[in-house]
Design a protein around this motif. Structure first.
Motif, mmCIF file in Angstrom:
data_model
loop_
_atom_site.group_PDB
_atom_site.id
_atom_site.type_symbol
_atom_site.label_atom_id
_atom_site.label_comp_id
_atom_site.label_asym_id
_atom_site.label_seq_id
_atom_site.Cartn_x
_atom_site.Cartn_y
_atom_site.Cartn_z
ATOM 1 N N ALA A 86 0.850 -1.195 0.000
ATOM 2 C CA ALA A 86 0.000 0.000 0.000
ATOM 3 C C ALA A 86 0.883 1.241 0.000
ATOM 4 C CB ALA A 86 -0.899 -0.002 1.232
ATOM 5 N N ILE A 87 0.691 2.095 -1.003
ATOM 6 C CA ILE A 87 1.467 3.336 -1.108
ATOM 7 C C ILE A 87 0.514 4.518 -1.036
ATOM 8 C CG2 ILE A 87 3.029 4.708 -2.538
ATOM 9 C CD1 ILE A 87 4.122 2.139 -3.713
ATOM 10 N N ASP A 88 0.642 5.307 0.020
ATOM 11 C CA ASP A 88 -0.187 6.497 0.202
ATOM 12 C C ASP A 88 0.692 7.736 0.208
ATOM 13 O OD1 ASP A 88 -2.826 5.324 0.613
ATOM 14 O OD2 ASP A 88 -2.002 4.500 2.461
ATOM 15 N N GLY A 89 0.058 8.908 0.094
ATOM 16 C CA GLY A 89 0.824 10.146 0.161
ATOM 17 C C GLY A 89 0.122 11.286 -0.545
ATOM 18 N N PHE A 90 0.804 12.413 -0.546
ATOM 19 C CA PHE A 90 0.239 13.632 -1.099
ATOM 20 C C PHE A 90 0.190 13.603 -2.620
ATOM 21 C CE2 PHE A 90 1.661 14.872 3.114
ATOM 22 C CZ PHE A 90 0.614 15.656 3.561
ATOM 23 N N SER A 91 -0.648 14.474 -3.176
ATOM 24 C CA SER A 91 -0.780 14.602 -4.620
ATOM 25 C C SER A 91 0.541 15.015 -5.256
ATOM 26 C CB SER A 91 -1.864 15.639 -4.939
ATOM 27 O OG SER A 91 -1.964 15.862 -6.312
ATOM 28 N N SER A 92 0.828 14.454 -6.431
ATOM 29 C CA SER A 92 2.012 14.811 -7.230
ATOM 30 C C SER A 92 3.330 14.521 -6.539
ATOM 31 C CB SER A 92 1.945 16.281 -7.662
ATOM 32 O OG SER A 92 0.842 16.498 -8.511
ATOM 33 N N CYS A 93 3.344 13.444 -5.748
ATOM 34 C CA CYS A 93 4.604 12.946 -5.180
ATOM 35 C C CYS A 93 5.222 11.882 -6.083
ATOM 36 C CB CYS A 93 4.371 12.332 -3.797
ATOM 37 S SG CYS A 93 4.268 13.523 -2.468
ATOM 38 N N GLY A 94 4.544 11.584 -7.173
ATOM 39 C CA GLY A 94 5.034 10.531 -8.055
ATOM 40 C C GLY A 94 4.657 9.138 -7.580
ATOM 41 N N LYS A 95 3.595 9.054 -6.764
ATOM 42 C CA LYS A 95 3.190 7.757 -6.213
ATOM 43 C C LYS A 95 2.843 6.747 -7.315
ATOM 44 C CE LYS A 95 -0.354 8.996 -3.830
ATOM 45 N NZ LYS A 95 -0.403 10.385 -4.332
ATOM 46 N N SER A 96 2.086 7.209 -8.297
ATOM 47 C CA SER A 96 1.627 6.294 -9.341
ATOM 48 C C SER A 96 2.791 5.736 -10.148
ATOM 49 C CB SER A 96 0.633 6.995 -10.270
ATOM 50 O OG SER A 96 -0.544 7.342 -9.566
ATOM 51 N N THR A 97 3.707 6.613 -10.559
ATOM 52 C CA THR A 97 4.884 6.165 -11.315
ATOM 53 C C THR A 97 5.714 5.214 -10.477
ATOM 54 O OG1 THR A 97 4.937 8.242 -12.550
ATOM 55 C CG2 THR A 97 6.956 6.926 -12.536
ATOM 56 N N MET A 98 5.898 5.569 -9.207
ATOM 57 C CA MET A 98 6.652 4.730 -8.274
ATOM 58 C C MET A 98 6.011 3.357 -8.149
ATOM 59 S SD MET A 98 6.902 5.246 -4.163
ATOM 60 C CE MET A 98 7.289 6.974 -4.355
ATOM 61 N N ALA A 99 4.690 3.340 -7.938
ATOM 62 C CA ALA A 99 3.978 2.077 -7.752
ATOM 63 C C ALA A 99 4.010 1.227 -9.022
ATOM 64 C CB ALA A 99 2.535 2.358 -7.332
ATOM 65 N N LYS A 100 3.832 1.869 -10.186
ATOM 66 C CA LYS A 100 3.893 1.151 -11.458
ATOM 67 C C LYS A 100 5.258 0.511 -11.655
ATOM 68 C CE LYS A 100 0.711 4.271 -13.889
ATOM 69 N NZ LYS A 100 0.658 5.417 -14.829
ATOM 70 N N ASP A 101 6.317 1.292 -11.419
ATOM 71 C CA ASP A 101 7.681 0.795 -11.624
ATOM 72 C C ASP A 101 8.009 -0.341 -10.661
ATOM 73 O OD1 ASP A 101 7.971 2.667 -13.599
ATOM 74 O OD2 ASP A 101 9.198 4.050 -12.429
ATOM 75 N N LEU A 102 7.570 -0.192 -9.408
ATOM 76 C CA LEU A 102 7.826 -1.246 -8.421
ATOM 77 C C LEU A 102 7.087 -2.528 -8.798
ATOM 78 C CD1 LEU A 102 8.997 -2.211 -5.734
ATOM 79 C CD2 LEU A 102 6.974 -1.264 -4.591
ATOM 80 N N ALA A 103 5.821 -2.381 -9.184
ATOM 81 C CA ALA A 103 5.030 -3.555 -9.571
ATOM 82 C C ALA A 103 5.681 -4.288 -10.745
ATOM 83 C CB ALA A 103 3.609 -3.135 -9.928
ATOM 84 N N LYS A 104 6.153 -3.521 -11.711
ATOM 85 C CA LYS A 104 6.808 -4.124 -12.880
ATOM 86 C C LYS A 104 8.089 -4.851 -12.473
ATOM 87 C CE LYS A 104 8.478 -2.847 -17.511
ATOM 88 N NZ LYS A 104 8.721 -1.712 -18.444
ATOM 89 N N LYS A 105 8.825 -4.237 -11.557
ATOM 90 C CA LYS A 105 10.116 -4.787 -11.121
ATOM 91 C C LYS A 105 9.936 -6.116 -10.384
ATOM 92 C CE LYS A 105 14.592 -3.549 -10.680
ATOM 93 N NZ LYS A 105 15.462 -3.062 -11.780
ATOM 94 N N ILE A 106 8.883 -6.219 -9.571
ATOM 95 C CA ILE A 106 8.691 -7.420 -8.760
ATOM 96 C C ILE A 106 7.608 -8.332 -9.325
ATOM 97 C CG2 ILE A 106 9.540 -6.285 -6.678
ATOM 98 C CD1 ILE A 106 6.670 -5.879 -5.773
ATOM 99 N N ASP A 107 7.109 -7.983 -10.529
ATOM 100 C CA ASP A 107 6.103 -8.785 -11.226
ATOM 101 C C ASP A 107 4.808 -8.893 -10.428
ATOM 102 O OD1 ASP A 107 5.184 -10.176 -13.436
ATOM 103 O OD2 ASP A 107 5.802 -12.121 -12.646
ATOM 104 N N TYR A 108 4.342 -7.743 -9.903
ATOM 105 C CA TYR A 108 3.068 -7.651 -9.203
ATOM 106 C C TYR A 108 2.079 -6.897 -10.090
ATOM 107 C CZ TYR A 108 4.338 -9.281 -4.467
ATOM 108 O OH TYR A 108 4.689 -10.047 -3.381
ATOM 109 N N ILE A 109 0.804 -6.913 -9.713
ATOM 110 C CA ILE A 109 -0.226 -6.163 -10.423
ATOM 111 C C ILE A 109 -0.332 -4.774 -9.807
ATOM 112 C CG2 ILE A 109 -2.700 -6.020 -10.933
ATOM 113 C CD1 ILE A 109 -2.720 -9.129 -10.774
ATOM 114 N N TYR A 110 -0.386 -3.744 -10.654
ATOM 115 C CA TYR A 110 -0.512 -2.364 -10.173
ATOM 116 C C TYR A 110 -1.954 -1.882 -10.308
ATOM 117 C CZ TYR A 110 -0.627 2.689 -10.345
ATOM 118 O OH TYR A 110 -0.982 4.002 -10.142
ATOM 119 N N ILE A 111 -2.466 -1.252 -9.236
ATOM 120 C CA ILE A 111 -3.813 -0.671 -9.258
ATOM 121 C C ILE A 111 -3.731 0.781 -8.811
ATOM 122 C CG2 ILE A 111 -6.163 -0.797 -8.343
ATOM 123 C CD1 ILE A 111 -5.632 -3.805 -7.838
#
Length: 232
Positions: free
Chosen positions: A7-32
């Motif tokens: 679970a990744i939470d935080g303020f708007s425009s911290c790059g959460k979505s890009t971070m979560a997408k990249d992490l999911a891709k790296k560890i072969d998880y599903i990103y939502i």
């Protein structure tokens, strides 16, 4: 290897979505992208005339909320997930300023949050997911094995958001408009009655104001591997 929920939470425009997408891709998880889901509902409201200025017709939305289906599909060309609202790709449309200016209004509505949280929890039943948003670690997945809370200075977040808009062809929106939008969203996100933005007690805080994307990814992988080792 046992799979976990991240679970990744935080303020708007911290790059959460890009971070979560990249992490999911790296560890072969599903990103939502939970934020995209609220943006999609906001776009639905705009398209269906449910706003009078900044006033949302909640009664009409309540009657139509069951009609709103949001799914994510992987774009095979970019290898990135994209948001679909009732079968239509709205990934770029939901990032525009008219949606940004109203998403906090929609996401504060109790029955909207209940509907989206239900959809998110259904998506996450099988584990092996990375989800980002405002209340993922506190409301959606309070038992997530790894919780990250992301922050950055308002100035830097506004600069990042403006660059994103410029890269998408928006040459009109000013820095001041973006900065004020961020401040307003921060206040609404932290003070809404339903699922307010706050750091979960067991979340790890990451201030990415002055670190590179590579340093950020290494930090995330270290935390992920630490949790996985503990789960063995």
């Amino acid at each position: 290897m046992k799979k976990i929920t991240i679970a990744i939470d935080g303020f708007s425009s911290c790059g959460k979505s890009t971070m979560a997408k990249d992490l999911a891709k790296k560890i072969d998880y599903i990103y939502i992208d939970s934020g995209a889901m609220y943006r999609a509902v906001t776009l639905f409201c705009i398209q269906n005339g449910l706003f009078d200025g900044n006033v949302l017709n909640e009664e009409k939305l309540k009657k139509q909320i069951a009609e709103i289906e949001i799914i994510f599909k992987l774009n095979k060309d970019t290898n990135k997930p994209e948001t679909y609202l009732n079968g239509v790709n709205v990934e770029e449309r939901i990032r525009q300023m008219d949606v940004s200016n109203k998403v906090s209004i929609v996401s504060a509505v109790t029955f909207v949050r209940e509907a989206m949280v239900h959809q998110q929890q259904q998506m996450g039943k099988a584990k092996g997911i990375v989800m980002d948003g405002r209340d993922i670690g506190t409301v959606v997945f309070p038992d997530a094995e790894l919780k990250i809370f992301v922050t950055a200075s308002p100035q830097i977040r506004a600069e990042r958001r403006l660059l994103e808009l410029r890269n998408k062809g928006d040459q009109q929106t000013t820095f001041e408009e973006v900065f004020e939008n961020l401040k307003e969203r921060d206040y609404k996100d932290q003070n809404r009655a339903e699922g307010p933005l706050r750091k979960a007690d067991d979340a790890l805080e990451l201030d990415n104001s002055h670190i590179t994307i590579e340093q950020q990814m290494q930090w995330l992988l270290d935390k992920f591997n630490h949790v996985i080792d503990d789960e063995k």
